[in-house]
Design an enzyme around this catalytic site. Structure first.
Site, PDB file in Angstrom:
ATOM      1  N   ASP A  94      41.393  37.846  32.881  1.00  0.00           N
ATOM      2  CA  ASP A  94      40.891  38.842  31.921  1.00  0.00           C
ATOM      3  C   ASP A  94      41.903  39.975  31.746  1.00  0.00           C
ATOM      4  O   ASP A  94      42.288  40.631  32.723  1.00  0.00           O
ATOM      5  CB  ASP A  94      39.572  39.454  32.419  1.00  0.00           C
ATOM      6  CG  ASP A  94      38.419  38.470  32.382  1.00  0.00           C
ATOM      7  OD1 ASP A  94      38.420  37.589  31.514  1.00  0.00           O
ATOM      8  OD2 ASP A  94      37.500  38.602  33.222  1.00  0.00           O
ATOM      9  N   ASP A 115      46.633  36.568  36.518  1.00  0.00           N
ATOM     10  CA  ASP A 115      45.276  37.078  36.394  1.00  0.00           C
ATOM     11  C   ASP A 115      44.747  36.568  35.040  1.00  0.00           C
ATOM     12  O   ASP A 115      45.535  36.145  34.191  1.00  0.00           O
ATOM     13  CB  ASP A 115      45.339  38.610  36.439  1.00  0.00           C
ATOM     14  CG  ASP A 115      44.043  39.238  36.023  1.00  0.00           C
ATOM     15  OD1 ASP A 115      43.040  39.039  36.721  1.00  0.00           O
ATOM     16  OD2 ASP A 115      44.025  39.926  34.969  1.00  0.00           O
ATOM     17  N   ASP A 167      47.049  42.725  35.200  1.00  0.00           N
ATOM     18  CA  ASP A 167      46.883  43.891  34.318  1.00  0.00           C
ATOM     19  C   ASP A 167      46.234  45.088  35.002  1.00  0.00           C
ATOM     20  O   ASP A 167      46.005  46.107  34.357  1.00  0.00           O
ATOM     21  CB  ASP A 167      46.022  43.516  33.101  1.00  0.00           C
ATOM     22  CG  ASP A 167      44.558  43.309  33.467  1.00  0.00           C
ATOM     23  OD1 ASP A 167      44.276  42.694  34.512  1.00  0.00           O
ATOM     24  OD2 ASP A 167      43.693  43.785  32.722  1.00  0.00           O
TER      25      ASP A 167
HETATM   26  O1  LIG Z   1      36.187  39.861  34.931  1.00  0.00           O
HETATM   27  C1  LIG Z   1      36.561  40.686  35.788  1.00  0.00           C
HETATM   28  O2  LIG Z   1      35.856  41.636  36.206  1.00  0.00           O
HETATM   29  C2  LIG Z   1      37.961  40.567  36.352  1.00  0.00           C
HETATM   30  O3  LIG Z   1      38.644  39.420  35.926  1.00  0.00           O
HETATM   31  P1  LIG Z   1      40.228  39.306  36.203  1.00  0.00           P
HETATM   32  O4  LIG Z   1      40.394  39.323  37.701  1.00  0.00           O
HETATM   33  O5  LIG Z   1      40.595  38.001  35.548  1.00  0.00           O
HETATM   34  O6  LIG Z   1      40.867  40.491  35.533  1.00  0.00           O
HETATM   35 MG   LIG Z   2      42.514  41.479  34.736  1.00  0.00          MG
END
Ligand SMILES: O=C(O)COP(=O)(O)O
Ligand SMILES: [Mg+2]
Length: 227
Positions: free
Chosen positions: A11, A9, A171
């Site tokens: 963020d 993942d 996360d």
């Molecule tokens: O930016 C978001 O809302 C989620 O991003 P992610 O899936 O990389 O955690």
């Molecule tokens: Mg994330």
């Protein structure tokens, strides 16, 4: 044999993007005279991309949001975010070393994120990490996104991997649910963006630093999933 693959993942897992996402979110909310969101609010709204973040901030402040206004605010958010990449965003401690470790061991690496693909690629390029990833799939890369397990399995195929030799690292509950639905083991980091502790969502393992993502752990989890 197909090379094993680790799908990350973005963020809150590979990169600490919170300060920049929060700045861009508040930039767009100010245009519709909403109160600024703080870090606690951010953790509640993030996980499904910019459009959902804007929608959740409005709902929390009991403000309605017409489609045209939603589109206008999303554009403000995305333009602000794109113009500031990489901003203050940096890989978490140990990410660069973990990438090198798994690359050396012959693993494929990929990213599966609910950020938009263009922003994801731009951020990963700006941080000098793009060359390590065989695929970077965002929420708009396919016709489905996390928690739909196909977002993960198609990312694996795009990278040239096999879902049977794969591990996800994330996360959030979204990442854990996605991996479980795909039958893929999942390591959760406990330093990302989630209100509740990731342990509650029952990932295969929890780590507090990328140093704990060892070759041995990855091999064990992949082997156990194959039973
Ligand atoms: O930016 C978001 O809302 C989620 O991003 P992610 O899936 O990389 O955690
Ligand atoms: Mg994330």
């Amino acid at each position: 044999m197909t090379r094993p693959i680790i799908v990350f993942d973005l963020d809150g897992t590979l990169v600490d993007t919170a300060p920049d996402l929060l700045d861009s979110l508040n930039h767009s909310l100010a245009a519709s005279e909403l109160a600024a969101v703080d870090e606690a609010g951010f953790k509640r709204y993030v996980g499904h991309g910019g459009r959902v973040m804007i929608e959740r901030a409005h709902a929390a402040q009991r403000r309605s949001l017409a489609v045209e206004e939603h589109d206008r605010l999303l554009k403000l958010f995305l333009d602000h975010y794109t113009d500031n990449i990489p901003g203050k965003s940096r890989p978490y401690p140990g990410v660069v070393e973990a990438i090198a470790r798994f690359e050396k061991a012959g693993y494929l690496l990929a990213v599966c994120t609910n950020k938009y693909e263009a922003n994801s690629v731009a951020l990963i390029e700006a941080l000098g990490l793009a060359k390590h990833f065989s695929a970077i799939a965002g929420q708009d890369t396919f016709a489905f996104r996390k928690p739909d397990p196909r977002h993960l399995t198609e990312t694996i195929r795009l990278a040239g991997g096999d879902p049977h030799g794969a591990l996800m690292v994330g996360d959030s509950q979204t990442d854990i649910d996605t991996a479980k639905a795909a039958g893929i083991p999942v390591v959760a980091v406990d330093f990302g963006y989630t209100e509740r502790h990731v342990r509650e969502f029952e990932p295969s393992a929890v780590i507090s630093h990328f140093d704990a993502l060892t070759l041995d752990l990855a091999e064990r989890l992949i082997a156990a999933a194959e039973g």
